[in-house]
Design a protein around this motif. Structure first.
Motif, short mmCIF file in Angstrom:
data_model
loop_
_atom_site.label_atom_id
_atom_site.label_comp_id
_atom_site.label_asym_id
_atom_site.label_seq_id
_atom_site.Cartn_x
_atom_site.Cartn_y
_atom_site.Cartn_z
N PHE A 156 0.81 -1.23 0.00
CA PHE A 156 0.00 0.00 0.00
C PHE A 156 0.84 1.27 0.00
O PHE A 156 0.43 2.30 0.55
N ARG A 157 2.01 1.22 -0.61
CA ARG A 157 2.81 2.44 -0.75
C ARG A 157 2.50 3.09 -2.09
O ARG A 157 2.34 2.40 -3.11
N GLU A 158 2.39 4.41 -2.11
CA GLU A 158 2.10 5.12 -3.36
C GLU A 158 3.25 4.99 -4.34
O GLU A 158 3.06 4.96 -5.55
N ALA A 159 4.46 4.96 -3.83
CA ALA A 159 5.63 4.83 -4.70
C ALA A 159 6.64 3.93 -4.00
O ALA A 159 6.79 3.95 -2.78
N GLY A 160 7.32 3.14 -4.78
CA GLY A 160 8.31 2.24 -4.20
C GLY A 160 8.88 1.31 -5.24
O GLY A 160 8.50 1.34 -6.43
N ASP A 161 9.81 0.48 -4.80
CA ASP A 161 10.47 -0.43 -5.74
C ASP A 161 9.56 -1.56 -6.19
O ASP A 161 9.70 -2.10 -7.26
N MET A 162 8.61 -1.95 -5.33
CA MET A 162 7.74 -3.08 -5.65
C MET A 162 6.28 -2.66 -5.54
O MET A 162 5.87 -2.00 -4.60
N SER A 163 5.49 -3.07 -6.51
CA SER A 163 4.04 -2.83 -6.46
C SER A 163 3.40 -3.85 -5.53
O SER A 163 4.01 -4.85 -5.14
N ASP A 164 2.14 -3.61 -5.17
CA ASP A 164 1.42 -4.55 -4.33
C ASP A 164 1.32 -5.93 -4.99
O ASP A 164 1.43 -6.96 -4.33
N ALA A 165 1.11 -5.93 -6.31
CA ALA A 165 1.01 -7.20 -7.03
C ALA A 165 2.32 -7.98 -6.94
O ALA A 165 2.32 -9.21 -6.77
N ALA A 166 3.44 -7.27 -7.03
CA ALA A 166 4.74 -7.94 -6.94
C ALA A 166 4.98 -8.48 -5.53
O ALA A 166 5.52 -9.58 -5.36
N VAL A 167 4.55 -7.73 -4.52
CA VAL A 167 4.71 -8.19 -3.13
C VAL A 167 3.87 -9.45 -2.91
O VAL A 167 4.34 -10.44 -2.33
N LEU A 168 2.62 -9.43 -3.38
CA LEU A 168 1.74 -10.59 -3.20
C LEU A 168 2.24 -11.79 -4.00
O LEU A 168 2.04 -12.94 -3.60
N ALA A 169 2.90 -11.54 -5.13
CA ALA A 169 3.50 -12.64 -5.89
C ALA A 169 4.62 -13.30 -5.10
O ALA A 169 4.80 -14.53 -5.15
N GLU A 170 5.39 -12.49 -4.37
CA GLU A 170 6.43 -13.05 -3.50
C GLU A 170 5.81 -13.83 -2.34
O GLU A 170 6.29 -14.90 -1.95
N VAL A 171 4.73 -13.28 -1.80
CA VAL A 171 4.03 -13.96 -0.70
C VAL A 171 3.53 -15.33 -1.14
O VAL A 171 3.53 -16.29 -0.37
N ALA A 172 3.11 -15.44 -2.40
CA ALA A 172 2.56 -16.70 -2.92
C ALA A 172 3.58 -17.84 -2.91
O ALA A 172 3.21 -19.01 -2.97
N LYS A 173 4.86 -17.50 -2.82
CA LYS A 173 5.90 -18.53 -2.79
C LYS A 173 6.10 -19.12 -1.40
O LYS A 173 6.85 -20.07 -1.23
N SER A 174 5.46 -18.53 -0.40
CA SER A 174 5.62 -18.99 0.98
C SER A 174 4.58 -20.05 1.31
O SER A 174 3.59 -20.23 0.61
N PHE A 190 -8.26 -5.42 3.08
CA PHE A 190 -9.28 -6.45 2.89
C PHE A 190 -9.15 -7.09 1.51
O PHE A 190 -9.24 -8.32 1.37
N GLN A 191 -8.94 -6.29 0.48
CA GLN A 191 -8.80 -6.82 -0.88
C GLN A 191 -7.57 -7.72 -0.99
O GLN A 191 -7.61 -8.76 -1.66
N SER A 192 -6.48 -7.33 -0.35
CA SER A 192 -5.27 -8.16 -0.39
C SER A 192 -5.51 -9.50 0.31
O SER A 192 -5.08 -10.55 -0.17
N LEU A 193 -6.21 -9.47 1.43
CA LEU A 193 -6.54 -10.71 2.14
C LEU A 193 -7.45 -11.59 1.31
O LEU A 193 -7.31 -12.83 1.32
N GLN A 194 -8.36 -10.99 0.57
CA GLN A 194 -9.24 -11.78 -0.30
C GLN A 194 -8.45 -12.44 -1.42
O GLN A 194 -8.76 -13.57 -1.83
N GLN A 195 -7.44 -11.75 -1.93
CA GLN A 195 -6.59 -12.35 -2.96
C GLN A 195 -5.82 -13.55 -2.41
O GLN A 195 -5.69 -14.57 -3.09
N LEU A 196 -5.32 -13.43 -1.19
CA LEU A 196 -4.61 -14.56 -0.58
C LEU A 196 -5.56 -15.72 -0.36
O LEU A 196 -5.20 -16.88 -0.57
N LYS A 197 -6.79 -15.42 0.04
CA LYS A 197 -7.78 -16.47 0.25
C LYS A 197 -8.12 -17.17 -1.07
O LYS A 197 -8.22 -18.39 -1.12
N ALA A 198 -8.29 -16.38 -2.13
CA ALA A 198 -8.61 -16.96 -3.44
C ALA A 198 -7.49 -17.85 -3.95
O ALA A 198 -7.74 -18.81 -4.68
N ALA A 199 -6.25 -17.53 -3.56
CA ALA A 199 -5.10 -18.33 -3.98
C ALA A 199 -4.83 -19.51 -3.03
O ALA A 199 -3.81 -20.17 -3.16
N ASN A 200 -5.77 -19.76 -2.10
CA ASN A 200 -5.60 -20.84 -1.11
C ASN A 200 -4.30 -20.70 -0.33
O ASN A 200 -3.58 -21.67 -0.10
#
Length: 487
Positions: A156-174, A190-200
């Motif tokens: 949820f940072r407006e600017a940074g090296d990694m987007s939220d999608a990239a962070v969640l993609a890294e999370v998916a490897k755990s 809430f939306q990020s948590l729903q994405q994690l839930k959808a990805a089991n």
């Protein structure tokens, strides 16, 4: 803070919190009054009942719904490998092939991995680093023995090296996720948590810094999180606020100092220890299966792109053959069934590209089915009107009959070919489906592709190509002159 008092359980929780606070305040005054012992017992019992009624399913119970056995994972790996092998056969020099083959070869080794990869994620300044430090220093042996902590970049940072999608993609490897928040959920959380839930993705929501809230606020936030998430939620105070302590001496003097409370992570370590002890290996299998499915999807995407590059010239070839046939022998009302022989041959060629083998009889049946669907959906009439409208706007009225029929035949042949590509791309790779068409899916695909190719800019360009192919050069010069005269 807005508290939704219309929720009975929340009202009960807040009322109970207030009552317990009152008991604590009056403790020294009422300790001698025996009748209050009964009220205390009722209050504690009522609190336990409320917690029991509102407590989410335990970690193990929630995880059982998403965990799989070893054979299921091995099957997922085999399916991914089949797609990668198919890509190797059809595009042996593909740029992504080496990476895909390396990744698929590593997956079977993952099945027996003992170390659990635990990702700690969340927004900025919610206490991710501090939580990892405290967990590493905890007394839970299961955590020390099995867990490799991985802190992600802040979400949820407006600017940074990694987007939220990239962070969640890294999370998916755990294998497991601790999602840290320090208050009620924002919409982004809430939306990020729903994405994690959808990805089991097995997840525990950690409500950190609870000590910074008053008791009633803390209770309402915790209840809100549990009701909204319907999952595992635990409250912690990883870095508690120092408490001012005063000591009155016998001589009347007073000493003051700040005392650092012990981090409150008992509930979290208890849940983590339970999960690791009973589900550790199966967590690894879930992660491995998720990686296998992602690899399969990536390989399938590259394979579809390769096949589409080969299929597009085939469609273009047959669309102009159909155009020439209809232009040479125009009929008052275009019937797509009249071009069944041309479309049948195109279906056979496209089927060969997508490993969906059709005999001539089967291809003719498919062409007839698609023609019938086009008629029932009204695509034939719509395409003829659309092509006719474009032709009139370009002043080709003196040959409109033949050109309309020819260009419309080309257009519908193109729609049929692109629809088959979309349909074939949805089929499993290297699995014989028996060439049986799913008519509902084919109908939906036809409608979707037709709508995608109805843009006026595309139609104008397509009609111009048709006119160049169907009319002699002399007539094309006349058309240009007519257009200039009209202009």
């Amino acid at each position: 803070m807005v508290v939704k008092l219309q929720r009975p359980i929340l009202v009960g929780g807040l009322g109970l919190s207030f009552f317990l606070w009152m008991l604590e305040s009056w403790h020294h005054s009422i300790v001698q009054l025996g009748e209050f012992s009964l009220l205390s017992t009722l209050a504690v019992g009522g609190g336990l009942w409320l917690l029991q009624q509102n407590r989410p399913k335990g970690s193990l119970e929630q995880l059982d719904g998403m965990l799989v056995d070893r054979s299921t994972v091995e099957s997922a790996i085999a399916k991914a490998e089949a797609v990668i092998n198919q890509l190797a056969q059809e595009a042996e020099n593909h740029t992504a092939l080496e990476t895909l083959q390396k990744q698929i070869a590593e997956l079977p080794l993952e099945l027996d991995r003992q170390e659990i990869k635990l990702a700690v994620t969340g927004g900025k300044s919610v206490g991710k680093s501090a939580l990892i430090q405290v967990l590493k220093s905890s007394s839970c042996q299961e955590i020390h023995a099995k867990v490799n902590f991985q802190e992600t970049a802040p979400l949820f940072r407006e600017a940074g090296d990694m987007s939220d999608a990239a962070v969640l993609a890294e999370v998916a490897k755990s294998d497991f996720v601790l999602f840290v928040t320090n208050g009620d959920l924002t919409d982004s959380e809430f939306q990020s948590l729903q994405q994690l839930k959808a990805a089991n993705q097995p997840t525990i929501l950690v409500f950190n810094k609870q000590d910074q809230y008053l008791v009633d606020e803390r209770a309402s936030i915790l209840l809100s999180l549990k009701q909204r998430l319907q999952g595992n939620v635990v409250a912690t105070a990883v870095s508690p606020i120092p408490i001012k302590v005063r000591k009155h001496e016998a001589d009347g003097s007073m000493q003051e100092w700040l005392e650092q409370p012990t981090p409150d992570i008992q509930q979290l370590t208890q849940q983590l220890g339970e999960v690791l002890a009973h589900q550790g290996q199966r967590l690894v299998w879930v992660t491995t299966m998720r990686k296998a499915r992602l690899l399969k999807a990536e390989a399938k995407s590259w394979l579809n792109e390769t096949r589409r590059d080969r299929a597009t010239p085939v469609i273009e070839q047959y669309q102009w053959i159909a155009a020439a046939a209809a232009f040479a022998n125009p009929v008052p009302a275009l019937d797509i069934l009249a071009t069944a022989a041309i479309n049948a041959q195109m279906i056979m060629d496209l089927g060969n590209i997508y490993q969906q083998k059709f005999s001539l009889e089967q291809a003719q049946a498919v062409a007839g089915t698609m023609g019938s669907l086009m008629l029932k959906l009204g695509l034939v009439e719509l395409s003829t009107k659309a092509v006719g409208t474009v032709l009139k706007s370009n002043a080709v009225t003196f040959v409109a009959g033949g050109v309309v029929q020819g260009v419309s035949a080309a257009y519908l042949t193109r729609v049929a070919g692109l629809s088959l590509i979309e349909y074939f791309q949805q089929q499993e790779v290297a699995i014989d489906s028996g060439n049986a068409l799913n008519l509902d899916k084919l109908r939906q695909t036809l409608q979707k592709v037709f709508q995608q190719n109805q843009q006026m800019a595309f139609l104008q360009g397509f009609v111009k190509q048709g006119v160049k192919r169907l009319l002699p050069e002399a007539q094309q010069v006349e058309v240009v002159c007519a257009e200039k005269a009209v202009g």
